[in-house]
Motif scaffolding. Sequence first.
Motif, PDB file in Angstrom:
ATOM      1  N   LYS A  68       1.236  -1.101  -0.071  1.00  0.00           N
ATOM      2  CA  LYS A  68      -0.358  -0.084   0.489  1.00  0.00           C
ATOM      3  C   LYS A  68       0.711   1.384   0.515  1.00  0.00           C
ATOM      4  O   LYS A  68       0.302   2.499   0.433  1.00  0.00           O
ATOM      5  N   PHE A  69       1.930   1.101  -0.678  1.00  0.00           N
ATOM      6  CA  PHE A  69       2.980   2.904  -0.466  1.00  0.00           C
ATOM      7  C   PHE A  69       4.500   2.438  -0.948  1.00  0.00           C
ATOM      8  O   PHE A  69       4.593   1.019  -1.557  1.00  0.00           O
ATOM      9  N   THR A  70       4.505   3.750  -1.600  1.00  0.00           N
ATOM     10  CA  THR A  70       5.339   3.193  -2.518  1.00  0.00           C
ATOM     11  C   THR A  70       7.064   4.426  -1.871  1.00  0.00           C
ATOM     12  O   THR A  70       6.497   4.916  -0.887  1.00  0.00           O
ATOM     13  N   GLY A  71       8.075   4.046  -2.092  1.00  0.00           N
ATOM     14  CA  GLY A  71       9.030   4.740  -1.428  1.00  0.00           C
ATOM     15  C   GLY A  71       9.693   6.152  -2.261  1.00  0.00           C
ATOM     16  O   GLY A  71      10.080   5.940  -3.690  1.00  0.00           O
ATOM     17  N   GLY A  72       9.934   6.732  -1.675  1.00  0.00           N
ATOM     18  CA  GLY A  72      10.479   8.548  -2.707  1.00  0.00           C
ATOM     19  C   GLY A  72      11.798   8.418  -2.652  1.00  0.00           C
ATOM     20  O   GLY A  72      12.618   8.071  -2.152  1.00  0.00           O
ATOM     21  N   VAL A  73      12.393   9.245  -3.971  1.00  0.00           N
ATOM     22  CA  VAL A  73      13.589   9.290  -4.581  1.00  0.00           C
ATOM     23  C   VAL A  73      14.158   9.607  -5.719  1.00  0.00           C
ATOM     24  O   VAL A  73      13.449  10.381  -6.099  1.00  0.00           O
ATOM     25  N   TYR A  74      15.073  10.575  -4.989  1.00  0.00           N
ATOM     26  CA  TYR A  74      15.524  11.916  -5.772  1.00  0.00           C
ATOM     27  C   TYR A  74      15.686  11.443  -6.989  1.00  0.00           C
ATOM     28  O   TYR A  74      16.522  11.044  -7.509  1.00  0.00           O
ATOM     29  N   ILE A  75      15.721  12.176  -8.269  1.00  0.00           N
ATOM     30  CA  ILE A  75      16.071  12.028  -9.346  1.00  0.00           C
ATOM     31  C   ILE A  75      17.020  13.325  -9.706  1.00  0.00           C
ATOM     32  O   ILE A  75      18.173  13.414 -11.083  1.00  0.00           O
ATOM     33  N   ALA A  76      17.170  14.499  -9.177  1.00  0.00           N
ATOM     34  CA  ALA A  76      17.563  15.311  -9.564  1.00  0.00           C
ATOM     35  C   ALA A  76      17.421  16.495  -8.065  1.00  0.00           C
ATOM     36  O   ALA A  76      16.376  16.643  -7.067  1.00  0.00           O
ATOM     37  N   TYR A  77      18.880  16.954  -7.400  1.00  0.00           N
ATOM     38  CA  TYR A  77      18.356  17.231  -7.038  1.00  0.00           C
ATOM     39  C   TYR A  77      20.099  18.732  -6.669  1.00  0.00           C
ATOM     40  O   TYR A  77      21.125  18.064  -7.527  1.00  0.00           O
ATOM     41  N   GLY A  78      20.151  19.982  -5.753  1.00  0.00           N
ATOM     42  CA  GLY A  78      21.242  20.351  -6.127  1.00  0.00           C
ATOM     43  C   GLY A  78      21.748  20.984  -7.966  1.00  0.00           C
ATOM     44  O   GLY A  78      21.087  20.894  -9.254  1.00  0.00           O
ATOM     45  N   GLY A  79      23.220  20.872  -8.327  1.00  0.00           N
ATOM     46  CA  GLY A  79      23.622  21.551  -9.431  1.00  0.00           C
ATOM     47  C   GLY A  79      24.295  20.935 -10.762  1.00  0.00           C
ATOM     48  O   GLY A  79      24.616  20.756 -11.089  1.00  0.00           O
ATOM     49  N   LYS A  80      23.738  19.385 -10.127  1.00  0.00           N
ATOM     50  CA  LYS A  80      24.456  18.364 -11.630  1.00  0.00           C
ATOM     51  C   LYS A  80      23.135  16.639 -11.139  1.00  0.00           C
ATOM     52  O   LYS A  80      22.734  16.500  -9.438  1.00  0.00           O
ATOM     53  N   PRO A  81      23.449  16.320 -12.740  1.00  0.00           N
ATOM     54  CA  PRO A  81      22.582  15.258 -12.284  1.00  0.00           C
ATOM     55  C   PRO A  81      23.073  14.053 -11.429  1.00  0.00           C
ATOM     56  O   PRO A  81      23.828  14.270 -11.164  1.00  0.00           O
ATOM     57  N   LEU A  82      21.874  13.409 -10.817  1.00  0.00           N
ATOM     58  CA  LEU A  82      21.819  12.168  -9.988  1.00  0.00           C
ATOM     59  C   LEU A  82      22.446  11.271 -10.549  1.00  0.00           C
ATOM     60  O   LEU A  82      21.132  11.100 -11.622  1.00  0.00           O
ATOM     61  N   PRO A  83      22.529   9.651  -9.858  1.00  0.00           N
ATOM     62  CA  PRO A  83      22.525   8.721 -10.831  1.00  0.00           C
ATOM     63  C   PRO A  83      21.091   8.332 -10.892  1.00  0.00           C
ATOM     64  O   PRO A  83      20.948   7.502 -11.968  1.00  0.00           O
ATOM     65  N   GLU A  84      20.331   8.721  -9.970  1.00  0.00           N
ATOM     66  CA  GLU A  84      19.275   8.051 -10.139  1.00  0.00           C
ATOM     67  C   GLU A  84      18.441   8.427 -10.909  1.00  0.00           C
ATOM     68  O   GLU A  84      17.564   8.093 -12.099  1.00  0.00           O
ATOM     69  N   CYS A  85      19.139   9.287 -12.072  1.00  0.00           N
ATOM     70  CA  CYS A  85      18.518  10.468 -13.858  1.00  0.00           C
ATOM     71  C   CYS A  85      18.958   9.094 -14.263  1.00  0.00           C
ATOM     72  O   CYS A  85      18.930   9.096 -15.959  1.00  0.00           O
ATOM     73  N   VAL A  86      20.633   9.455 -14.085  1.00  0.00           N
ATOM     74  CA  VAL A  86      21.789   9.654 -15.165  1.00  0.00           C
ATOM     75  C   VAL A  86      22.329   7.808 -15.681  1.00  0.00           C
ATOM     76  O   VAL A  86      22.630   7.543 -16.582  1.00  0.00           O
ATOM     77  N   ASP A  87      22.415   7.305 -14.426  1.00  0.00           N
ATOM     78  CA  ASP A  87      23.348   5.817 -14.368  1.00  0.00           C
ATOM     79  C   ASP A  87      22.592   5.375 -12.963  1.00  0.00           C
ATOM     80  O   ASP A  87      23.437   4.549 -12.151  1.00  0.00           O
ATOM     81  N   TYR A  88      21.495   4.119 -14.175  1.00  0.00           N
ATOM     82  CA  TYR A  88      20.838   2.993 -13.115  1.00  0.00           C
ATOM     83  C   TYR A  88      22.145   2.041 -12.446  1.00  0.00           C
ATOM     84  O   TYR A  88      21.861   1.930 -11.208  1.00  0.00           O
TER      85      TYR A  88
END
Length: 263
Positions: A170-190
Amino acid sequence: MPRGMTPEIVNYFTARGVRVMLSVGGITYTDDWDAALAENATLLGQRAAAVASRLGVGIEIDYEQNTGPNLAGLQSFIDAYRAVHPYDASGARPEARLTIDVAAGDRWLIDLNRKATGDWLRTDVPVLDYANAMVSARPASASTSQASWQEHVDGKPQYSPPVPPLAPAKFTGGVYIAYGGKPLPECVDYATSVQRAAAPYVQTVAPHGAGATAGMLGFMFWAAERPSTRGIGTVPPNTCEGGTGAGASALSVPVPMPALRQS
């Protein structure tokens, strides 16, 4: 309604098998939620249901009042919405999908989380489809994220009154994909991302007092395009095919979304 949220925008995604939901609120709009619930919570729920009908979308409740939330008003909002769009376990009607945001763990938005877990996210008498456990104040490691999510699974029996356990389904877990001044691995490098490291936990976490099946509903990502007025977004060249896209393939995320597990 934002003027840019049009049927054409919604149809761009739905034509590709992607479910669309509108999130109502956010931390910036807590006072607006309070005012609207105090003025006429039932009418607010009816108007949210009308928007859902017009656009063919679901609605997410993002009411981030940490101190004295208007739970009676929010109950009236939900009752009014469900009077128009009853709970639909099949997921066949997008406008019947009604969800809520809760904190990353059980130590913020406590009153809201207690009410949602105890009354709206039960598997025996479901009212809301699921909760999104939001991201923490800043990007967190997989182990830190898992510790927060486990709080929902376990509940907080030591609180007075206690917070009951939440079924993993009944729930999902939140993860950032963008934060601050550079792309995060969550966005660009699985390969080096939090979602890859946390995937085994998300797929296998066992119920601990609520629910019958193992595994959370999935991940929720914050946030595509522009997660904040400052910092980097996920527009070119920092698009997320290599992060969330590769993860969707690696984890065999189905599109369109199937019916959700109910227990």
